[in-house]
Scaffold this active site. Structure first.
Site, PDB file in Angstrom:
ATOM      1  N   HIS A  32       0.862  -1.185   0.000  1.00  0.00           N
ATOM      2  CA  HIS A  32       0.000   0.000   0.000  1.00  0.00           C
ATOM      3  C   HIS A  32       0.893   1.228   0.000  1.00  0.00           C
ATOM      4  O   HIS A  32       1.965   1.239   0.624  1.00  0.00           O
ATOM      5  CB  HIS A  32      -0.888   0.004   1.244  1.00  0.00           C
ATOM      6  CG  HIS A  32      -1.405   1.375   1.616  1.00  0.00           C
ATOM      7  ND1 HIS A  32      -0.816   2.149   2.611  1.00  0.00           N
ATOM      8  CD2 HIS A  32      -2.424   2.125   1.132  1.00  0.00           C
ATOM      9  CE1 HIS A  32      -1.455   3.295   2.718  1.00  0.00           C
ATOM     10  NE2 HIS A  32      -2.437   3.298   1.833  1.00  0.00           N
TER      11      HIS A  32
ATOM     12  N   ARG B 199      -0.129  12.597  -0.400  1.00  0.00           N
ATOM     13  CA  ARG B 199      -1.216  13.556  -0.535  1.00  0.00           C
ATOM     14  C   ARG B 199      -0.780  14.959  -0.084  1.00  0.00           C
ATOM     15  O   ARG B 199       0.152  15.125   0.704  1.00  0.00           O
ATOM     16  CB  ARG B 199      -2.421  13.103   0.284  1.00  0.00           C
ATOM     17  CG  ARG B 199      -2.100  12.905   1.758  1.00  0.00           C
ATOM     18  CD  ARG B 199      -3.190  12.150   2.503  1.00  0.00           C
ATOM     19  NE  ARG B 199      -2.829  11.951   3.912  1.00  0.00           N
ATOM     20  CZ  ARG B 199      -2.122  10.937   4.353  1.00  0.00           C
ATOM     21  NH1 ARG B 199      -1.702   9.997   3.523  1.00  0.00           N
ATOM     22  NH2 ARG B 199      -1.830  10.825   5.643  1.00  0.00           N
TER      23      ARG B 199
ATOM     24  N   SER C 127     -13.926   3.750  -5.498  1.00  0.00           N
ATOM     25  CA  SER C 127     -12.500   4.046  -5.372  1.00  0.00           C
ATOM     26  C   SER C 127     -12.013   3.842  -3.945  1.00  0.00           C
ATOM     27  O   SER C 127     -10.897   3.362  -3.712  1.00  0.00           O
ATOM     28  CB  SER C 127     -12.211   5.480  -5.827  1.00  0.00           C
ATOM     29  OG  SER C 127     -12.484   5.639  -7.202  1.00  0.00           O
TER      30      SER C 127
END
Length: 348
Positions: A130, A134, A309
């Site tokens: 993962h 951001r 999503s």
């Protein structure tokens, strides 16, 4: 290196480029497999994105695909959204960002851009991975007659990358951590140990008393303000340009940190026993994501959120067994992983 472009535009351009590089790398691994589905979308409340998702259709019979592809399910998603933050959200964010004005009544505009990916390989000896990077920005409200972009009152970066194997391969885990550490060390010696520790703490399944995987990096609220996890007197990225450079370093480290591991694990022979254990470990992955993960909870509670999503991170198949006998014997391959999950280690 500084730029005259607004940070929101620089971040958007970077994550779209990184998404394409990662998806192309994954597609080149397996010529037999279908291509990723590239799905561009628009958020009615403001913003856009692109989801790149891999899945094999099960066909007309059964619930899983008969294709022996390297990947079983994967998604590499981009979201670039904007809107208005209510006072309740602003109040919560001020605990880490005192520069945000708050009077209990005023809402403020926000902008958020990020890339989020989860890769679930088919082979039990190839680990799940993962990653998420951001940028978040809050501005003053624009007033009539204003020229130019609104003033930014708060901004920060967050993200990380972590590995979740079903079977422990110490050399693979050390490679993953070493690659991330090398990327961090270009920007300060304190970053890797601080963010590695944070990762072990964040990805902890409280009700199972174990971590989700073998860790990596996790960080949030990285900006020019003092940070609770980092020393004020230690060299670290502080300006927007410096922190964005750090983000690009760890983002660019994803491919060399993971793809070599995936290539090795994907060709190992495995049995139904190994597959059963993999599905049980995926069950734990689901438990963490739906119960504890802040990003999942935030997404599900956001008006106009793209649910498909958000839930892309979940594996295609998982398993739960009542009082399973796997991973119990200290002589087993499975126990080697369980021991590390209960007692996180330093890998580099």
């Amino acid at each position: 290196m500084s730029s005259s472009l607004p940070m929101r535009q620089r971040v958007e351009e970077y994550i779209y480029g990184l998404q394409e590089r990662i998806v192309s790398e994954l597609e080149n691994l397996d010529e037999r497999a279908p291509k990723f589905r590239r799905d561009a979308w628009v958020r009615p409340q403001g913003g856009k994105g692109r989801s790149c998702v891999f899945a094999c259709s099960p066909g007309s019979v059964g619930t899983t695909s008969s294709l022996e592809t390297v990947l079983e399910k994967a998604g590499v998603n981009i979201s670039v959204v904007y809107g208005i933050l209510p006072p309740s959200a602003i109040k919560e964010m001020r605990s880490n960002h005192s520069s945000i004005p708050y009077d209990g009544e005023t809402s403020l505009p926000f902008f958020a851009a990020g890339i989020s990916l989860v890769i679930h390989p088919r082979n039990p000896f190839a680990p799940t991975v993962h990653a998420n990077y951001r940028y978040f920005e809050i501005t003053e409200r624009a007033t009539e007659g204003d020229e130019g972009p609104p003033k930014v009152v708060a901004w920060w970066f967050g993200g990380g990358s972590d590995l979740t194997p079903s079977y422990l391969d110490e050399s693979a885990v050390k490679h993953f951590h070493r690659t991330l550490k090398d990327a961090c060390d270009q920007h300060g010696s304190e970053l890797y140990p601080a963010f590695k520790k944070w990762c072990d703490e964040y990805f902890y399944i409280v009700h199972r008393h174990e971590t989700r995987g073998v860790g990596g990096l996790f960080f949030d609220d990285l900006c020019s303000e003092p940070h609770a996890r980092l020393s004020d007197d230690t060299a670290r990225p502080r300006t927007p340009d410096e922190i964005f450079s750090f983000i690009r370093s760890v983002g660019d480290a994803f491919i060399p940190s993971y793809i070599p591991i995936l290539k090795v694990g994907a060709i190992r022979p495995y049995t139904g026993h190994h597959r059963r254990w993999q599905l049980l470990r995926r069950g734990r992955y689901v438990e963490f994501n739906l119960v504890y993960d802040r990003g999942t909870r935030f997404g599900l509670n956001t008006p106009g959120a793209r649910i498909e999503s958000i839930l892309m991170s979940l594996p295609e198949t998982a398993r739960w067994e009542y009082m399973s006998d796997l991973g119990v014997s200290e002589e087993s391959e499975e126990w080697a992983l369980v021991k590390v999950l209960k007692e996180p280690r330093e890998w580099v």
